[in-house]
Design a protein around this motif. Structure first.
Motif, PDB file in Angstrom:
ATOM      1  N   GLY A   1     -11.329   1.275  -6.952  1.00  0.00           N
ATOM      2  CA  GLY A   1     -10.474   0.343  -6.218  1.00  0.00           C
ATOM      3  C   GLY A   1      -8.998   0.563  -6.490  1.00  0.00           C
ATOM      4  O   GLY A   1      -8.146   0.052  -5.766  1.00  0.00           O
ATOM      5  N   HIS A   2      -8.695   1.341  -7.534  1.00  0.00           N
ATOM      6  CA  HIS A   2      -7.289   1.551  -7.885  1.00  0.00           C
ATOM      7  C   HIS A   2      -6.831   2.977  -7.609  1.00  0.00           C
ATOM      8  O   HIS A   2      -5.821   3.430  -8.157  1.00  0.00           O
ATOM      9  CB  HIS A   2      -7.046   1.115  -9.331  1.00  0.00           C
ATOM     10  N   VAL A   3      -7.568   3.662  -6.762  1.00  0.00           N
ATOM     11  CA  VAL A   3      -7.080   4.933  -6.226  1.00  0.00           C
ATOM     12  C   VAL A   3      -5.985   4.609  -5.204  1.00  0.00           C
ATOM     13  O   VAL A   3      -6.144   3.718  -4.375  1.00  0.00           O
ATOM     14  CB  VAL A   3      -8.236   5.706  -5.552  1.00  0.00           C
TER      15      VAL A   3
ATOM     16  N   ALA B   1       1.952  -4.267  -3.396  1.00  0.00           N
ATOM     17  CA  ALA B   1       1.567  -4.411  -4.800  1.00  0.00           C
ATOM     18  C   ALA B   1       0.074  -4.666  -4.895  1.00  0.00           C
ATOM     19  O   ALA B   1      -0.500  -5.400  -4.086  1.00  0.00           O
ATOM     20  CB  ALA B   1       2.339  -5.563  -5.428  1.00  0.00           C
ATOM     21  N   CYS B   2      -0.557  -4.045  -5.889  1.00  0.00           N
ATOM     22  CA  CYS B   2      -1.998  -4.231  -6.064  1.00  0.00           C
ATOM     23  C   CYS B   2      -2.269  -5.662  -6.517  1.00  0.00           C
ATOM     24  O   CYS B   2      -1.636  -6.150  -7.447  1.00  0.00           O
ATOM     25  CB  CYS B   2      -2.542  -3.243  -7.090  1.00  0.00           C
ATOM     26  N   PRO B   3      -3.211  -6.354  -5.868  1.00  0.00           N
ATOM     27  CA  PRO B   3      -3.496  -7.744  -6.249  1.00  0.00           C
ATOM     28  C   PRO B   3      -4.329  -7.860  -7.528  1.00  0.00           C
ATOM     29  O   PRO B   3      -4.458  -8.951  -8.075  1.00  0.00           O
ATOM     30  CB  PRO B   3      -4.268  -8.292  -5.045  1.00  0.00           C
TER      31      PRO B   3
ATOM     32  N   ALA C   1      -5.442  -6.724 -11.649  1.00  0.00           N
ATOM     33  CA  ALA C   1      -4.696  -6.621 -12.907  1.00  0.00           C
ATOM     34  C   ALA C   1      -4.280  -5.167 -13.074  1.00  0.00           C
ATOM     35  O   ALA C   1      -4.803  -4.430 -13.908  1.00  0.00           O
ATOM     36  CB  ALA C   1      -5.567  -7.085 -14.068  1.00  0.00           C
ATOM     37  N   CYS C   2      -3.329  -4.741 -12.261  1.00  0.00           N
ATOM     38  CA  CYS C   2      -2.997  -3.329 -12.100  1.00  0.00           C
ATOM     39  C   CYS C   2      -1.521  -3.230 -11.732  1.00  0.00           C
ATOM     40  O   CYS C   2      -1.052  -3.960 -10.859  1.00  0.00           O
ATOM     41  CB  CYS C   2      -3.882  -2.757 -10.986  1.00  0.00           C
ATOM     42  N   PRO C   3      -0.769  -2.352 -12.382  1.00  0.00           N
ATOM     43  CA  PRO C   3       0.671  -2.273 -12.114  1.00  0.00           C
ATOM     44  C   PRO C   3       1.022  -1.454 -10.876  1.00  0.00           C
ATOM     45  O   PRO C   3       2.198  -1.361 -10.514  1.00  0.00           O
ATOM     46  CB  PRO C   3       1.201  -1.587 -13.381  1.00  0.00           C
ATOM     47  N   ASN C   4       0.030  -0.879 -10.225  1.00  0.00           N
ATOM     48  CA  ASN C   4       0.293   0.100  -9.168  1.00  0.00           C
ATOM     49  C   ASN C   4       0.547  -0.550  -7.809  1.00  0.00           C
ATOM     50  O   ASN C   4       0.422  -1.760  -7.640  1.00  0.00           O
ATOM     51  CB  ASN C   4      -0.903   1.063  -9.078  1.00  0.00           C
ATOM     52  N   ARG C   5       0.874   0.288  -6.857  1.00  0.00           N
ATOM     53  CA  ARG C   5       1.086  -0.139  -5.473  1.00  0.00           C
ATOM     54  C   ARG C   5       0.200   0.697  -4.557  1.00  0.00           C
ATOM     55  O   ARG C   5      -0.090   1.850  -4.839  1.00  0.00           O
ATOM     56  CB  ARG C   5       2.545   0.073  -5.046  1.00  0.00           C
ATOM     57  N   GLY C   6      -0.191   0.092  -3.441  1.00  0.00           N
ATOM     58  CA  GLY C   6      -0.895   0.845  -2.408  1.00  0.00           C
ATOM     59  C   GLY C   6      -2.292   1.293  -2.795  1.00  0.00           C
ATOM     60  O   GLY C   6      -2.838   2.236  -2.217  1.00  0.00           O
ATOM     61  N   CYS C   7      -2.913   0.605  -3.787  1.00  0.00           N
ATOM     62  CA  CYS C   7      -4.290   0.938  -4.172  1.00  0.00           C
ATOM     63  C   CYS C   7      -5.255   0.569  -3.035  1.00  0.00           C
ATOM     64  O   CYS C   7      -4.939  -0.257  -2.174  1.00  0.00           O
ATOM     65  CB  CYS C   7      -4.716   0.152  -5.405  1.00  0.00           C
ATOM     66  N   LEU C   8      -6.446   1.138  -3.081  1.00  0.00           N
ATOM     67  CA  LEU C   8      -7.502   0.746  -2.140  1.00  0.00           C
ATOM     68  C   LEU C   8      -7.669  -0.773  -2.147  1.00  0.00           C
ATOM     69  O   LEU C   8      -7.829  -1.403  -1.104  1.00  0.00           O
ATOM     70  CB  LEU C   8      -8.814   1.447  -2.543  1.00  0.00           C
TER      71      LEU C   8
HETATM   72 ZN    ZN Z   1      -4.567  -1.184  -8.340  1.00  0.00          ZN
END
Ligand code: ZN
Length: 416
Positions: free
Chosen positions: A243-245, A253-255, A257-264
């Motif tokens: 889900g965090h690819v 912004a990933c909803p 608990a993840c600092p990334n953006r644009g994740c699945l």
């Molecule tokens: Zn994520």
């Protein structure tokens, strides 16, 4: 490619070994040729078992992984699964934020399912609930040799310690040791998405899948990967977070608990759908979704979007099609990376598959390497609500067989 696979009843062959099961036709449909086939099959099964050397310290009653034999017998027209003596007796437990479900698991099916509310007042309360659920199943079905447990948490697999847990107060708890002591039997702990993938690998068209990727579309997006018949977890058990690819480095912004953006998960989760629908409602209060928001305190849920799309609202349909497009981008990545035999879509959002899965398949086909995509079969999850329980049970049977754990007293002696 078969998007309809999940909606079909699994065909029951007249006679023959189907993966983990030997299926008998219903009594009233059986003829002389069935009796003959039964005898031949029983002899073949006996040969397989007789030819198998004792394993795990001379305990000949346990088969090796992948050599499991079960029989589904007809009883008055009802098909019941009877566990073969060669298969370890296991209980699978699915621990969720609201309920704990447990059942005896044989092959890829669950029986004597029990459920209770999850008491999340503290770690001891959760442990008590799990122990009570296991003992209830054991009381109903007899002793077991191992217990498998799936949790919506990050788990260090080798030690069975919960690393992080959002909805259940088990962070830092050495769950495998705690429950092993309480139950006196080997216990195996894993993330629930991993367990679900293992269940699906046992349930797809026979034989069970050796290579499978599962995406669970719910509040977030979970992932599970089965490689060579076993769960792939990474070095300590925290991997396979599909889900965090990232699909778009500059995406929302990933909803999670993840600092990334644009994740699945930022595109294909219930949370993402809710975010986009609520935004649309704010921009266009006169729209259908705008009216829904006005009636619900400014918020539009994923369920509202699905309902509106089913009723024919174009905005809602567009939102789900866009979700499908992004899902297809992700699927193409996973097909190219893992070349699975099966890619399975599950989770609460998959109930609305008719509104986005064709789009996802079309998008994935246009992006994945053609030779790989031609070999994958995309389908809906089959285990339904029992996926966690079945997968946890399969995990226990598999790990027990691999570990050859005879150092601890079995539940035959201590549980029940
Ligand atoms: Zn994520």
């Amino acid at each position: 490619m078969d998007l309809l696979a999940g909606r079909r009843e699994r065909p029951v062959p007249a006679v023959g070994q189907v993966g983990h099961y030997l299926i008998h036709r219903r009594d009233e449909e059986r003829g002389p040729e069935d009796e003959e086939a039964d005898r031949a099959r029983d002899q073949a099964g006996a040969d397989v078992l007789a030819g198998e050397p004792p394993v795990h310290g001379g305990r000949s009653t346990r088969s090796r992984p992948g050599r499991v034999a079960f029989r589904a017998c007809s009883r008055g027209g009802e098909t019941a699964v009877v566990q073969d003596a060669a298969e370890p007796a296991v209980v699978g437990v699915d621990v969720g934020g609201t309920k704990i479900a447990a059942a005896r698991v044989a092959g890829a099916s669950a029986r004597d399912l029990t459920q209770r509310a999850t008491d999340i007042s503290g770690p001891e309360a959760v442990l008590d609930g799990i122990e009570a659920a296991v003992r209830e199943v054991v009381d109903a079905t007899g002793p077991v040799e191992a217990v498998g447990i799936g949790l919506p948490s990050q788990v260090e697999f080798a030690t069975g310690t919960v690393v992080a847990s959002v909805n259940i107060p088990l962070a830092g708890v050495p769950l495998r040791d705690e429950l092993g002591t309480r139950l006196g039997t080997p216990v195996y702990i894993d993330n629930d998405a991993n367990c679900a993938a293992l269940a699906e690998a046992g349930l797809v068209d026979e034989p069970p899948a050796r290579h499978l990727v599962m995406l669970t579309l719910g509040t977030g997006v979970g992932g599970g990967i089965v490689i060579d018949g076993r769960i792939f977890r990474g070095s300590s058990g925290l991997g396979a977070e599909l889900g965090h690819v990232v699909l778009d480095a500059n995406g929302p912004a990933c909803p999670g608990a993840c600092p990334n953006r644009g994740c699945l998960e930022a595109y294909c989760s219930g949370t993402a759908l809710e975010r986009d629908a609520t935004e649309l409602a704010q921009d266009r209060p006169e729209s259908w979704l705008g009216q829904v928001a006005a009636d619900h305190g400014g918020r539009v849920t994923g369920r509202d979007v699905v309902n509106a799309a089913t009723e024919g609202d174009e905005d809602a349909r567009d939102l789900l099609e866009r979700l499908g497009t992004w899902l297809g981008v992700g699927i193409a990545d996973f097909v190219n990376t893992f070349e699975p035999e099966h890619l399975v879509i599950g989770g609460g959002l998959s109930a609305a598959h008719e509104l986005f899965l064709h789009t996802a398949e079309h998008e994935a086909r246009s992006r994945a390497l053609p030779a790989l995509f031609e070999r994958v079969r995309i389908s809906l999850a089959r285990a339904g609500n029992d996926a966690g329980v079945i997968g946890a049970g399969l995990l226990a049977a598999q790990e027990l067989g691999l570990s050859g754990d005879t150092s601890r007293p079995t539940a035959r002696e201590e549980v029940g």
